[in-house]
Write an enzyme that holds these catalytic residues in place. Sequence first.
Site, PDB file in Angstrom:
ATOM      1  CE  LYS A 123      22.751 -12.781 -14.463  1.00  0.00           C
ATOM      2  NZ  LYS A 123      22.768 -11.463 -13.768  1.00  0.00           N
ATOM      3  CB  SER A 144      22.025  -8.878 -10.513  1.00  0.00           C
ATOM      4  OG  SER A 144      20.658  -8.628 -10.709  1.00  0.00           O
ATOM      5  CB  SER A 202      19.241 -11.436 -12.124  1.00  0.00           C
ATOM      6  OG  SER A 202      20.369 -10.735 -12.610  1.00  0.00           O
TER       7      SER A 202
END
Length: 513
Positions: A104, A209, A185
């Site tokens: 990420k 997330s 996210s």
Amino acid sequence: MVRPLAFPFLSTLFVVLMVGTDCRGFEIKEATIDGIQQAFKEGSLTSRQLVEYYLDRIRALNPLLHAVIEVNPDAVRQADRADQERRSGCHPGGGLHGIPVLLKDNIATRDRLNTTAGSFALLGSVVPRDAGVVRRLRRAGAVILGKASLSEWAHFRSFDARSGWCARGGQGRNPYVLSADPCGSSSGSAIAAAANMAAVTLGTETDGSIICPAASNSVAGIKPTVGLTSRAGVIPISPRQDTIGPLCRSVSDAVHVLEAIAGYDPRDEEATLAASKYIPQGGYKQFLKAEGLKGKRLGILRASFFEFSKGSVRRKTFEEHFNTMREKGAILIDNLEITNSSIILDQQSGEEVALLAEFKLSLNAYLSELSYSPVRSLADVITFNNEHSAEEKMEEFGQLVFLAAQNTSGIGPAERSAIAKMTQLSREGLERLMIEKQLDAIVTPDARISSVLAIGGYPGISVPAGYELDGTPFGICFGGLKGSEPNLIEIAYAFEQTTKVRKPPSYKPGKGH
Ligand SMILES: *[C@@H]1O[C@H](CO)[C@@H](O)[C@H](O)[C@H]1NC(C)=O
Ligand SMILES: *[C@@H]1O[C@H](CO)[C@@H](O)[C@H](O)[C@H]1NC(C)=O
Ligand SMILES: *[C@@H]1O[C@H](CO)[C@@H](O)[C@H](O)[C@H]1NC(C)=O
């Protein structure tokens, strides 16, 4: 942070995907870490072939799915080195050796990749060193394949922003139903894992997330106990809640990754030292047991979690899953409730008050540590957004959360009282329930439990549970007390192996407008 929002549009894209001829005899698509390691050992696959396959897939799929922001220009070289090490016997192989990993984009790497949380504000910044989890990945011999997209700033710039959107990556798409919310996210990590754009991926979670995008994109996600994995070098929201974990196509792969990244880090001293007592002798892979459901006491939180309408796919599917778990020897304790959980789920726990102040403090600390950066404070980032309003879609999404965070001034009486309230809610809520009913895990659908797990620093594992009639995936989450990963892994793995729900994505446009 998760803010599932309506997904406003989709052009009626429909793409037939034919990517990547697999290597001699070995099917890379859907391959597991164990399968890949076996192929490495037999000589039917090299790390370089694997990296080139994923780079091809990213090139072909990313214009549709927007899951990856950057690929690593050094990935092939790293793969060659892993192949060389394996051939010369100077690395025993196994584990993550030679395995390509996507990170990420809030996880720092000190290499040619940028680390930006998806924002143009951090483009060109130079981090002082690899994040703690990246150091562990490299030590294990993993290949850093690139940076995955995300909801910008881990969805902490504005709750009006669309999940899966960031300025640098664009709008991430759910590979099962392109018009469906990919959730965030860690959207890019989940999409990329689901669509076979990487062997494995890493995400981060502050509140939902990892487990939400895992559920929405039909992959396995582990949200570890806070502190089990180092947050050093990860663009932060809150040291009290942030945690780093894997998103993979299988529980087994996720557990391989967890084993590689968990552990003490002097740069995240307090939390990783406290959590290191939870790491079992011999690691986590020993808990991948087909009979892992046997004798497990599972608490089913019905009210406000499993209230699906009669005749719905979710209702029918979860009832089937409950029966399967019983058949596999689990003891289901039904109709349980967490005391005052509505206070937590309705965002009245004080979580937001604390997060806003913690974010400002920890982001400013992160930015001040950078070797070079165009922005050095939250105030600078706010100014940057105002000055780059078009790229950062300021008119559409604004930056209300940033502004509210900028308004805070440290941990004062309001924040202390919010944190005390969360501690009390956790103690009188999940902890008391788990102890009184002697539970091994609580069971909930999708990511609805996320705030309960978030405010207590508790772990959770999300596993694919089914698909709606239009093909949109949903998940099941097993949550527990701090350090309960061994139990959760046994349960999640046995559930996955028994139900075998996951199937590869279909890239359907869905009900586009
Ligand atoms: C990182 O960002 C710079 C722009 O500042 C760009 O030139 C470079 O290609 C990026 N790195 C990668 C690996 O994409
Ligand atoms: C910031 O604080 C000021 C003064 O207390 C208040 O008027 C304003 O609404 C706050 N802004 C945000 C975004 O919370
Ligand atoms: C939980 O609920 C009880 C009443 O149901 C209340 O007395 C108590 O204050 C609540 N706890 C918190 C932390 O709000």
